[in-house]
Motif scaffolding. Structure first.
Motif, short mmCIF file in Angstrom:
data_model
loop_
_atom_site.label_atom_id
_atom_site.label_comp_id
_atom_site.label_asym_id
_atom_site.label_seq_id
_atom_site.Cartn_x
_atom_site.Cartn_y
_atom_site.Cartn_z
N UNK A 3 0.81 -1.23 0.00
CA UNK A 3 0.00 0.00 0.00
C UNK A 3 0.84 1.27 0.00
N UNK A 4 2.14 1.10 0.06
CA UNK A 4 3.02 2.26 0.24
C UNK A 4 2.90 3.26 -0.90
N UNK A 5 2.81 4.54 -0.52
CA UNK A 5 2.74 5.60 -1.53
C UNK A 5 3.75 6.66 -1.14
N UNK A 6 4.94 6.63 -1.77
CA UNK A 6 5.99 7.56 -1.37
C UNK A 6 6.01 8.75 -2.31
N UNK A 65 8.65 7.28 -8.49
CA UNK A 65 7.98 7.04 -9.78
C UNK A 65 7.22 5.71 -9.81
N UNK A 66 7.42 4.87 -8.81
CA UNK A 66 6.74 3.58 -8.81
C UNK A 66 5.33 3.74 -8.25
N UNK A 67 4.34 3.22 -8.98
CA UNK A 67 2.96 3.32 -8.49
C UNK A 67 2.78 2.52 -7.20
N UNK A 68 1.71 2.84 -6.52
CA UNK A 68 1.33 2.00 -5.37
C UNK A 68 1.17 0.58 -5.89
N UNK A 69 1.86 -0.35 -5.27
CA UNK A 69 1.89 -1.72 -5.78
C UNK A 69 0.50 -2.32 -5.94
N UNK A 70 -0.33 -2.00 -4.96
CA UNK A 70 -1.70 -2.53 -4.99
C UNK A 70 -2.38 -2.17 -6.31
#
Lengths: 838, 435
Positions: B278-281, B285-290
């Motif tokens: 669920x991480x949103x940093x 540039x990487x989307x939230x994995x979910x």
């Protein structure tokens, strides 16, 4: 031809110039047939009226086929055995394998690399190979033991030998190839033994022959090394002399020598340009090798010793000579001396020293060597011709091409000194090219100073076009209309020059249509080559950079490929590099970049094999981004693993082995003694899979045949029209008492062979249709095996007209009348994974 | 410069001479040291075993070596110039200037050494011949994936050097980037793949996708397209997805070439703990994995309809239920899930200037890697599919898609599929001409 030289040339030029097109020209074939048929008919009329005596004729017609021919009147010879000569020749025909020459050339290229780069003869380099070959022959000898070949069938014999096929996974591709070809020789020997035993002809026991073969391997490899360092005589007379003494009459021996030497002579009167091999053809070593085997096999033991002794003497004689090195030294001296000439100084004496160094490499130059008057005259003319360019500051003259980006390699910087040297190199190259052309002139011209002067002028103009910047030349002498390059002696940083390179790298867009229109060595479409060798699918245009090269004395394509280290895709000695060089003819130059003047015509002889090229001929390399040499991997199948156990792939099987993929080809053996025609259709991996896919999709047999038809028809027709000699092998025997006639009879026979070729195509189409209708699964199964492509072997039994063809070749002109009988002969088809030629 | 000491006050001339000599000596010594060091790094076999270099495909090996040697040559020239200046220097001022330049040169040397060390380590992963063959196969597949898009656009296709390392995910050092020494540009795209995915290298195609997107300018255009098309739904969501455009672009290219195999591959890399998923940093540039996994599933649905990806999405959402996301983040995720089909459409079907006015699907048709198309390929090629140089050479990307798909929904037969993949990748690697 320049205007100034044309008048002189037209007076004395007796040989017409035939433009050679890469396309099949059917109308020319028809007129050729008509001419030949007319000549043959007239000859028969005269013969029957006893108005024409058959005179012994020197061999002047080079048959396009690989077989032994005889010319001249037969002579009752007390020396020749009544039946042995024909069988000896049959045996030799069976033994001969042009692929063996290719294998020798690959070894030669390796040895050449060692010599060029290390500066010494790598005597131990082939030690491993010799050992492997000897081991293999020992195993076969032990395995065959005292088997009685006379009672064996051919297939049975082949199966016996096959079980001794050597393991080659650990060897380099070159060594593997050579060992495989020696193994093929063993099979040919055994096949010959079976055949002759059935006819009651005695040979030595096969074990003895194999022992002899084993004893010949090391000397053969030693000779390959010597070839690489130019230490073998250009002409090999020993084997024929021995065969003559024991088996052949004088005429047959002359013909056999003619066969050996025919590559050195002009192919045909109709081919205007005389051509000179850049290095002696290594194929002669195979002639000698086979002859030695034949001598031993037919019990000529006492002659073997004499042969070996004489050969040893010849070798010693050439031990101290290296004509190529002398030429290098002479070139270096000439360049230096030209550079040192003061204004007004006569360059004549300098040239008089140089010319004799060029001539020994030119076999036809023998006519000039012993004639100092001609040498002096030639030097004098050349001195006058080069004087204007020697006067100018040489650096300024060649500044333009030298700063061309194509030659600015990372490590090469031009300096005032190197630019001046480039100028002197250009003059020296022009002189050398002129001398080479003049050396090939007939006696009638050499003896006539007025004529000779015209020829020298014309030759020098042509040489100037090739070696000086266009800006220096009269417009009509320039090779190109748009490109502003010139030909530079290479390698640039070495005093030893081995080839020339065009100073411009030409950028083009290669369309599928261009790929199909252009033909490379062996008359193969460039599209096939690019697909099979470089993975370029010919359904879209590709951008390419063209590198152009010219051969000089001492050039081999392997040297060019190896020395072009700055060109992506080249820079190594292996076949995967030199196989990417293609002949630059006027036709291909016109199609590729619209400058046909940069191309050079070459006769069929020098457009067949990459190992045999002529001085002055040109070649190109296509640098295509994304193109990669398609290598056949040597990957061993994984051992069956037990459940739960993951077996690692043995690392010894993972050594990269750059053996390139093959393109489609058709090869034919016409076997007169067995009354068979055997056709070997090699279908490339890409086409094999395409056909298999159609089979799996349930498509009709016709669709599979159509894939084959696209390459097969053209190949069969051109092979039998005499164009591409490596595709047709003829096995025959002659009896000594029969009369033989010269070129005309052979032409007649050749005409009938062409007819046979046309019939062959009709039969093959039918056979293949039947085969794919009933046995297509067999083909798909072969294509699924882990091999490169599939070979379809078709054996045609007693084809109608074969006897007539043989009869015509022996001089029976009546057999020509009425053409060939009709009928569809019986046949058998066998499909084998991988490549087979015979 | 004179360094004042007690002695210098008593014997000013003597100390001045000694200091000058001392300075000269030190400067000369350092120049020699760095010049010798520069000459040593010119032997590339010091950075990777000779056998490893020989296991590069020839074109790649020649280009890479030439590029590295050019960097060393430039360094050597600087070293020689510096040395020459040091030997000509006479005054203390001159020596001081040289000394300062020695410090600058030292930094430059370290950066050049870093370049050589990086590539040397990358090449050295080919010391084992089997791994080298597999990596050559990866080089070939990555290059072919770029060729399919760049060649029709008339753009040059970079060479690829694949190397292997530990870790979870792959990465790329793109071709054409200025390297650490400040003067050398990377001659090749160096793609790192990881051990656990050695035989499932769909991430390789994702990384090659970054190179493609960079060369064509697709990242920026895709970001703009997200903003324009999604702002009406939610400007905040549009901005968020626009910030992730580079990773989405690479995912889309990997999907176009390898279909469901890429999706399953992404899933396995991202299936970590809930915090990670669920991480949103900010700025990442990487989307939230979910969301990323579900977006990839939407691409499958768009082209292939229903399939095993539906089960993957179901399992994914059960493993990472959205109600576990914080109340602050949840609305963003919920809004994003509604627009996932739009994201997929924009990536694959929208005409883009980067692709010459064509959509990505016109250059690489995902339909060719549908389950049905892959089945048809199997039928067409028969048992030669994984052994013929023709099929392996021309269809390696589809073979990757096929193997990946089989691995994704047939865990019982996974070992056999992996063995088969191992074999054909080694075969593909062996088809590359070595240096």
């Amino acid at each position: 031809m320049t205007p100034s030289g044309a008048a002189a040339v037209s007076k004395a030029n007796t040989s017409g110039y035939k433009v050679e097109s890469p396309f099949l020209n059917l109308s020319e074939m028809s007129s050729y047939e008509q001419n030949e048929a007319q000549e043959a008919y007239e000859f028969e009329q005269m013969y029957e009226q006893n108005q024409y005596q058959i005179e012994p004729e020197a061999e002047s017609f080079e048959s396009p086929f690989v077989f032994r021919e005889f010319a001249g009147e037969s002579v009752q010879s007390e020396q020749a055995s009544p039946s042995a000569p024909g069988h000896v020749m049959q045996f030799l025909s069976e033994l001969h394998d042009h692929q063996f020459n290719e294998a020798l050339y690959e070894l030669y290229a390796e040895a050449e690399q060692f010599h060029d780069e290390q500066g010494f003869q790598p005597t131990g380099h082939f030690e491993q190979l010799a050992f492997e070959a000897e081991q293999m022959l020992d195993r076969i000898n032990q395995g065959i033991g005292s088997r009685n070949f006379a009672s064996m069938q051919e297939g049975e014999m082949e199966a016996v030998i096959q079980q001794f096929e050597p393991e080659t996974a650990h060897l380099s591709p070159q060594f593997e190839n050579f060992l495989g070809k020696v193994f093929n020789k063993v099979k040919s020997i055994a096949k010959g033994a079976v055949d002759l035993a059935k006819k009651g002809i005695s040979m030595l026991p096969i074990g003895s022959i194999l022992s002899k073969l084993k004893a010949l391997v090391r000397p053969l490899l030693s000779k390959v090394l010597r070839f690489a360092i130019s230490k073998l005589p250009a002409s090999l007379q020993g084997p024929a002399r021995m065969l003559q003494a024991k088996f052949l009459n004088e005429a047959e021996a002359e013909a056999f020598i003619g066969e050996l030497e025919m590559e050195a002579e002009a192919e045909n009167e109709s081919e205007a340009e005389q051509e000179m091999e850049t290095v002696p053809d290594i194929g002669r070593l195979q002639h000698e090798f086979d002859s030695s085997i034949a001598l031993h096999a037919f019990g000529a033991g006492e002659f073997e010793h004499e042969f070996e002794q004489e050969w040893g003497e010849q070798e010693n004689e050439f031990e101290q000579e290296d004509p190529l090195q002398r030429l290098h030294d002479a070139r270096e001296t000439l360049v230096r001396q030209i550079g040192e000439l003061r204004d007004g100084e006569n360059p004549g004496p300098v040239l008089e020293q140089f010319i004799p160094a060029v001539l020994p490499l030119l076999k036809l130059g023998i006519s000039i060597i012993g004639r100092p008057k001609v040498v002096k005259f030639l030097a004098g003319c050349l001195a006058t011709l080069i004087e204007p360019v020697v006067k100018q500051p040489l650096a300024r003259m060649l500044a333009l091409p030298m700063v061309d980006i194509g030659l600015k390699f990372a490590s090469l910087e031009t300096s005032a000194q190197s630019e001046a040297q480039a100028g002197a190199n250009a003059v020296a190259a022009a002189v050398e090219d002129t001398v080479r052309e003049v050396a090939m002139l007939p006696e009638t011209v050499l003896e006539n100073e007025e004529l000779l002067q015209g020829y020298i002028q014309s030759a020098f103009e042509a040489a100037s076009s090739a070696n000086f910047p266009p800006a220096m030349l009269r417009p009509e002498l320039r090779e190109t209309s748009g490109l502003n390059g010139t030909w530079m002696m290479m390698p640039s940083q070495s005093s030893k020059k081995f080839y020339k390179k065009y100073s411009k790298v030409i950028e083009i867009t290669l369309t599928p249509q261009m790929m199909k229109a252009i033909h490379t060595f062996g008359n193969r479409p460039l599209s096939d080559f690019l697909r099979d060798h470089q993975g370029i699918v010919p359904n879209k245009s590709v951008k390419a950079r063209l590198h152009l090269y010219e051969a000089i004395m001492g050039t081999t394509l392997s040297r060019i490929a190896r020395m072009e280290k700055h060109v992506p895709g080249l820079g190594v000695a292996g076949k995967q590099a030199w196989s990417q060089l293609h002949p630059l003819t006027p036709e291909s130059a016109g199609i590729l970049f619209r400058e046909p003047g940069l191309g050079r015509k070459a006769s069929r002889r020098f457009r067949t094999f990459r190992r045999k090229i002529a001085a002055g001929k040109r070649f190109y390399y296509l640098e295509i981004a994304g193109a990669r040499v398609q290598v056949v991997p040597k990957v061993m199948p994984r051992a069956v693993s037990k459940p739960g156990v993951v077996s690692p792939t043995p690392t010894s099987t993972l050594t990269p082995a750059p053996r390139t993929r093959r393109s489609n080809q058709a090869n034919v053996t016409i076997d007169f003694p067995r009354k068979q025609v055997r056709v070997f259709l090699f279908v490339s991996e890409a086409d094999s899979q395409q056909i298999s896919a159609k089979i799996r999709q349930g498509m009709p047999a016709t669709s599979a045949v159509m894939v084959l038809k696209s390459f097969l028809k053209g190949t069969i027709k051109s092979a039998f029209s005499g164009e591409w000699r490596q595709h047709v092998k003829i096995v025959q025997e002659y009896e000594a008492q029969e009369q033989f006639v010269g070129g005309l009879a052979k032409k007649a026979g050749t005409f009938l062979l062409q007819k046979l070729g046309e019939n062959l195509w009709i039969w093959l189409e039918k056979y293949l249709q039947e085969y794919f209708k009933t046995k297509s699964a067999e083909f798909a199964a072969a294509a699924a095996k882990d091999a490169d492509g599939v070979t379809i072997m078709i054996t045609i039994m007693n084809p109608p007209g074969l006897g007539l063809v043989q009869s015509a070749l022996k001089g029976n002109m009546k057999s020509m009348l009425g053409g060939l009988p009709s009928g569809i002969p019986n046949y058998s088809i066998k499909v084998i994974p991988g490549y087979r030629f015979h | 410069m004179v360094f004042p000491t007690t002695a210098s006050r008593l014997y000013p001339d003597t100390v001045s001479i000694r200091a000058s000599d001392a300075l000269r000596e030190q400067v000369l010594r350092q120049c020699t040291h760095w010049r010798e060091a520069a000459s040593r790094i010119g032997d590339l076999d010091n950075f990777a075993a000779a056998e490893a270099w020989q296991r590069l495909e020839r074109y790649l090996g020649v280009s890479l070596r030439r590029s590295l040697l050019t960097a060393v040559e430039a360094l050597m020239k600087d070293a020689e110039r510096l040395d020459s200046r040091a030997r000509r220097a006479r005054t203390e001022e001159e020596f001081e200037l040289v000394r300062q330049d020695v410090v600058t040169f030292r930094n430059r040397y370290m950066q050049t050494e870093m370049v050589l060390d990086f590539y040397g380590q990358a090449v050295n992963t080919r010391t084992n011949p089997k791994v080298a063959a597999i990596l050559r196969a990866c080089d070939t597949m990555a290059r072919k994936s770029m060729e399919a898009i760049l060649e029709p656009l008339g753009k040059p296709v970079p060479l690829v050097l694949t190397y292997i390392h530990s870790g979870l995910g792959a990465s790329i050092l793109k071709a054409g980037l200025r390297l650490w020494d400040g003067t050398t540009y990377s001659a090749v795209a160096a793609i790192k793949i990881v051990w656990h995915n050695l035989l499932r290298p769909t991430s390789l195609i994702h990384e090659a996708g970054h190179q493609i997107a960079g060369l064509t300018g697709w990242n920026e255009e895709l970001a703009l397209a997200f903003r324009q098309r999604l702002s009406l739904r939610s400007p905040e969501v549009a901005d968020m997805w626009a910030s992730w455009s580079s990773e989405i672009a690479a995912d889309a290219i990997a999907f176009a070439h390898t279909g469901y195999a890429a999706v399953a591959g992404i899933h396995d890399v991202l299936a970590g703990n809930a915090n990670f998923v669920y991480q949103n940093r900010l700025g990442d540039p990487h989307p939230i994995s979910f969301l990323r996994v579900l977006m990839n599933v939407e691409m499958c649905r768009l082209y292939f309809g229903r399939g095993p990806w539906d089960d993957l999405a179901l399992a994914w959402q059960r493993s990472y239920p959205i109600h576990q996301v914080s109340a602050l983040e949840r609305p963003l995720l919920e809004k994003s899930m509604k627009i996932l089909p739009d994201i997929a459409e924009i990536c694959l079907t929208m005409p883009m200037k980067a692709f010459g006015g064509r959509p990505l699907q016109a250059l690489v048709n995902p339909g060719r890697v549908s389950p049905q198309a892959l089945d048809a390929l199997v039928k067409q090629a028969g048992s030669a599919l994984f052994t013929s140089t023709h099929w392996v050479g021309t269809e390696c990307l589809r073979l990757l898609a096929l193997s990946g798909m089989r691995l994704s929904h047939d865990s019982a037969g996974m070992r056999e599929v992996l063995r088969e993949q191992d074999d054909w990748m080694i075969r593909l690697g062996m088809m590359a001409e070595p240096i």
